[in-house]
Design a protein around this motif. Structure first.
Motif, mmCIF file in Angstrom:
data_model
loop_
_atom_site.group_PDB
_atom_site.id
_atom_site.type_symbol
_atom_site.label_atom_id
_atom_site.label_comp_id
_atom_site.label_asym_id
_atom_site.label_seq_id
_atom_site.Cartn_x
_atom_site.Cartn_y
_atom_site.Cartn_z
ATOM 1 N N GLN A 101 0.902 -1.155 0.000
ATOM 2 C CA GLN A 101 0.000 0.000 0.000
ATOM 3 C C GLN A 101 0.935 1.197 0.000
ATOM 4 O O GLN A 101 1.343 1.686 1.037
ATOM 5 C CB GLN A 101 -0.904 0.008 1.235
ATOM 6 C CG GLN A 101 -1.854 1.195 1.306
ATOM 7 C CD GLN A 101 -2.989 1.089 0.314
ATOM 8 O OE1 GLN A 101 -3.621 0.059 0.190
ATOM 9 N NE2 GLN A 101 -3.260 2.159 -0.412
ATOM 10 N N TYR A 102 1.352 1.620 -1.194
ATOM 11 C CA TYR A 102 2.372 2.664 -1.331
ATOM 12 C C TYR A 102 1.801 4.068 -1.154
ATOM 13 O O TYR A 102 2.530 5.008 -0.870
ATOM 14 C CB TYR A 102 3.083 2.541 -2.686
ATOM 15 C CG TYR A 102 2.184 2.878 -3.853
ATOM 16 C CD1 TYR A 102 2.110 4.175 -4.339
ATOM 17 C CD2 TYR A 102 1.391 1.909 -4.449
ATOM 18 C CE1 TYR A 102 1.275 4.490 -5.385
ATOM 19 C CE2 TYR A 102 0.560 2.209 -5.492
ATOM 20 C CZ TYR A 102 0.506 3.501 -5.961
ATOM 21 O OH TYR A 102 -0.329 3.818 -6.992
ATOM 22 N N ASP A 103 0.495 4.208 -1.337
ATOM 23 C CA ASP A 103 -0.149 5.512 -1.194
ATOM 24 C C ASP A 103 -1.276 5.364 -0.179
ATOM 25 O O ASP A 103 -2.324 4.802 -0.476
ATOM 26 C CB ASP A 103 -0.692 5.976 -2.546
ATOM 27 C CG ASP A 103 -1.240 7.394 -2.514
ATOM 28 O OD1 ASP A 103 -1.153 8.059 -1.462
ATOM 29 O OD2 ASP A 103 -1.769 7.845 -3.549
ATOM 30 N N ALA A 104 -1.020 5.833 1.034
ATOM 31 C CA ALA A 104 -2.021 5.734 2.098
ATOM 32 C C ALA A 104 -3.288 6.478 1.696
ATOM 33 O O ALA A 104 -3.216 7.571 1.129
ATOM 34 C CB ALA A 104 -1.461 6.319 3.392
ATOM 35 N N ASP A 109 -1.913 12.796 2.402
ATOM 36 C CA ASP A 109 -0.718 12.393 3.135
ATOM 37 C C ASP A 109 -0.410 13.356 4.274
ATOM 38 O O ASP A 109 -0.341 14.565 4.083
ATOM 39 C CB ASP A 109 0.495 12.317 2.198
ATOM 40 C CG ASP A 109 0.446 11.103 1.292
ATOM 41 O OD1 ASP A 109 -0.430 10.253 1.485
ATOM 42 O OD2 ASP A 109 1.303 11.005 0.393
ATOM 43 N N GLU A 140 0.115 3.242 5.313
ATOM 44 C CA GLU A 140 1.062 2.839 4.270
ATOM 45 C C GLU A 140 1.767 1.595 4.796
ATOM 46 O O GLU A 140 2.319 1.611 5.894
ATOM 47 C CB GLU A 140 2.079 3.953 4.017
ATOM 48 C CG GLU A 140 3.102 3.583 2.965
ATOM 49 C CD GLU A 140 4.191 4.628 2.822
ATOM 50 O OE1 GLU A 140 4.055 5.512 1.972
ATOM 51 O OE2 GLU A 140 5.187 4.533 3.570
ATOM 52 N N PHE A 142 6.731 8.825 5.563
ATOM 53 C CA PHE A 142 6.391 7.844 4.536
ATOM 54 C C PHE A 142 7.686 7.299 3.942
ATOM 55 O O PHE A 142 8.679 8.015 3.823
ATOM 56 C CB PHE A 142 5.545 8.490 3.433
ATOM 57 C CG PHE A 142 4.171 8.876 3.898
ATOM 58 C CD1 PHE A 142 3.157 7.933 3.971
ATOM 59 C CD2 PHE A 142 3.893 10.178 4.273
ATOM 60 C CE1 PHE A 142 1.892 8.289 4.407
ATOM 61 C CE2 PHE A 142 2.631 10.541 4.713
ATOM 62 C CZ PHE A 142 1.631 9.597 4.776
ATOM 63 N N ASN A 184 4.688 7.983 -3.925
ATOM 64 C CA ASN A 184 3.367 7.787 -4.516
ATOM 65 C C ASN A 184 3.402 7.650 -6.037
ATOM 66 O O ASN A 184 2.440 7.150 -6.612
ATOM 67 C CB ASN A 184 2.437 8.945 -4.143
ATOM 68 C CG ASN A 184 2.034 8.904 -2.686
ATOM 69 O OD1 ASN A 184 2.320 7.949 -1.967
ATOM 70 N ND2 ASN A 184 1.385 9.946 -2.228
#
Length: 167
Positions: free
Chosen positions: A42-45, A49, A61, A126, A130
């Motif tokens: 899950q690279y983009d929460a 952000d 993430e 992070f 993204n």
């Protein structure tokens, strides 16, 4: 001319496949000898952000690592996860994965739990970009266990911020 080249390339590919000749695969597609592999990221929460430790969404993430062995139990202690920029997380505590078990490595701060299969990076920044990044996963010996590169455009067709690598 272009059609002829396309047909020639297709014919060549078919001939190579028919002969059973090996075709070089990209480095990220290489299968490493490891029971543990990256299942997905899950690279983009979800949401906007925010890397604030209180009220941010870095815990949303995460990277999922799965034990694909049918018989071996593996301890994550000493395994490393790294991104293209060199940000690194090392599993410092024992966390065992039974065959078929998986763990989510989450951003943010929290309490690691074998029962809930979660480990926190204890860092509110992070780690995954993204737009694009590369995820490296290393054994305690330093040997590569798995690696995957992604771009949002090419790998996340539904734009939900999650990419699956190994089912």
């Amino acid at each position: 001319m272009r059609i002829s080249r396309t047909l020639t390339a297709a014919a060549t590919t078919a001939a190579v496949a028919a002969l059973g000749l090996a075709v070089a695969a990209p480095a990220q597609a290489a299968e490493y000898s490891s029971a543990l592999k990256i299942k997905g990221v899950q690279y983009d929460a979800p949401g906007r952000d925010s890397n604030k430790c209180s009220g941010g969404n870095t815990a949303a993430e995460y990277l999922t690592i799965k034990n694909y062995s049918k018989t071996a139990t593996v301890n994550l202690k000493g395994y490393k996860v790294k991104d293209a920029a060199g940000n690194t997380f090392t599993f410092k505590n024992s966390h065992t994965l039974q065959p078929g078990d998986q763990v989510s490595l989450r951003g943010g701060r929290g309490t690691d739990s074998d029962a809930k299969n979660v480990v926190y990076r204890q860092n509110c920044n992070f780690i995954w970009n993204n737009d694009k990044d590369t995820i490296y996963f290393y054994k305690p010996s330093g040997a590569r266990a798995d690696v995957h590169s992604y771009t949002q455009k090419a790998n996340d067709k539904d734009r939900n911020g999650y990419i699956t690598y190994h089912g």
